[in-house]
Design an enzyme around this catalytic site. Structure first.
Site, PDB file in Angstrom:
ATOM      1  N   GLU A  33       7.787  38.197  68.845  1.00 57.60           N
ATOM      2  CA  GLU A  33       7.284  38.690  70.122  1.00 57.60           C
ATOM      3  C   GLU A  33       5.761  38.766  70.132  1.00 57.60           C
ATOM      4  OE1 GLU A  33       8.872  38.946  72.807  1.00 57.60           O
ATOM      5  OE2 GLU A  33      10.881  38.675  71.984  1.00 57.60           O
ATOM      6  N   TYR A 116       5.897  45.501  77.228  1.00 60.63           N
ATOM      7  CA  TYR A 116       6.833  44.389  77.098  1.00 60.63           C
ATOM      8  C   TYR A 116       7.417  44.275  75.692  1.00 60.63           C
ATOM      9  CZ  TYR A 116       8.354  39.778  75.826  1.00 60.63           C
ATOM     10  OH  TYR A 116       9.073  38.760  75.275  1.00 60.63           O
ATOM     11  N   ASP A 134       7.855  40.134  81.442  1.00 57.35           N
ATOM     12  CA  ASP A 134       6.811  39.220  80.990  1.00 57.35           C
ATOM     13  C   ASP A 134       6.531  38.228  82.107  1.00 57.35           C
ATOM     14  OD1 ASP A 134       8.988  37.511  80.958  1.00 57.35           O
ATOM     15  OD2 ASP A 134       8.554  36.680  78.963  1.00 57.35           O
TER      16      ASP A 134
END
Length: 354
Positions: A33, A116, A134
């Protein structure tokens, strides 16, 4: 059929086979991520494999030097992500005994982990019902519901987060969150989405109103600053070259570079270059410089456009050069240092790596 059911059905058929989807271990999921922030999957995937090979656990990453982390990250850009990654790895390894936090609220306290990323890890690893938002999610929601609130405005961030929370499939948030992101990446793509085969087409406001290309909407970006960079490549006959480590708060902080002279215009002559020297190098060195690239190289960053020139200075032996700053280091192993991409390309072209 509910919105989240349509997305989940689509995802179960179309999802890409990605390594971090095969686990609920927070370490590789966190790593992926962070890497995929502002980076496409096809660009980030090789870096993910390199990092997992070099640092199979958070303890391995924590124990690495920052220089090694930055070197492996080289070319991925937005280097603050790498520095934050390393900082958080050390925190998790040393302060939390290698165990990542298990809730959105706790995850968000980690350096480099925003709304996020915390939502993604919390839902993917621990099935906490928090919605991810996102760029892909913004696009899907903006088009499907016909929302023209700028996604990079304070109002837009709140509006889309609230809507995403309402739509979340709370029974299986880990599946739904991945589904809507994947849908935005593959189906509801930024340019030329294939609306004819879209399972959401019937109720998509943007499709009905022919406003696909207009959404999502963004506020205009800040004006891009332009800079002129002159890198002075001082090399001797033994292959030794001068490098310096960048400091300060810039995006290239702690990366290495050749001694740099910034100028307010393109330096076309040696006289131009010397006129902008701030004593970073002795004048007797600059007087031997010759321009390597006839035209400046354009290098575009997020809010900055650089015009880069390389100047070559050949000397007999660097160790004998007088009045060099103590901050400069001499090396014949330039490939081991993390450098900005524009310098990496020059190193390859000049032949240092041979």
């Amino acid at each position: 059929m509910k919105f989240h059911n349509k997305l989940t059905d689509w995802y179960l058929v179309n999802a890409r086979d990605l390594p971090w989807r095969e686990t609920q271990d927070p370490y590789p999921i966190w790593l992926s991520e962070i890497m995929l922030q502002q980076t496409r999957i096809n660009q980030g995937l090789p870096y993910f494999f390199k990092f997992m090979e070099a640092f199979p656990t958070v303890f391995d990453l924590a124990g690495a030097s920052e220089d090694k982390v930055l070197k492996l990250w080289q070319g991925l850009g937005y280097y603050s992500r790498a520095r934050n990654l390393h900082f958080t790895a050390k925190y998790v390894a040393h302060e939390l005994n290698g165990v990542f936090p298990t809730t959105y609220k706790e995850l968000k306290q980690l350096k480099g982990v925003g709304d996020y990323t915390a939502s993604a890890i919390a839902s993917f690893c621990y099935q906490e019902p928090v919605a991810v938002v996102d760029g892909n999610v913004y696009r899907v929601l903006s088009r499907y519901f016909g929302i023209d609130t700028p996604i990079n405005s304070t109002e837009g961030i709140k509006e889309f987060k609230s809507l995403a929370e309402k739509l979340l499939d709370k029974k299986q948030p880990h599946i739904y969150n991945q589904a809507i992101m994947e849908f935005g990446a593959l189906q509801c793509s930024p340019k030329s989405p294939d609306c004819d085969i879209c399972p959401l087409q019937v109720d998509c406001v943007a499709f009905q109103q022919n406003s696909i290309t207009a959404l999502p909407r963004k506020l205009k970006k800040t004006k891009v600053q332009e800079r002129n960079y002159n890198y002075i490549v001082v090399v001797d006959k033994e292959g030794q070259v001068l490098l310096e480590k960048r400091t300060g708060k810039g995006i290239w902080k702690n990366l290495y570079q050749f001694p740099l002279i910034e100028s307010t215009k393109t330096c076309e002559t040696l006289e131009d270059l010397i006129s902008f020297n701030d004593e970073s190098l002795p004048q007797h060195i600059l007087e031997k410089a010759s321009l390597y690239n006839e035209k400046p190289i354009k290098h575009v960053l997020s809010h900055r456009k650089l015009w880069v020139s390389f100047w070559i200075v050949e000397v007999e032996k660097l160790k004998l050069v007088e009045n060099l700053s103590k901050s400069l280091l001499m090396t014949n192993q330039i490939d081991t240092f993390a450098v900005p991409v524009v310098i990496e390309k020059f190193i390859d072209a000049y032949g240092f790596s041979e």
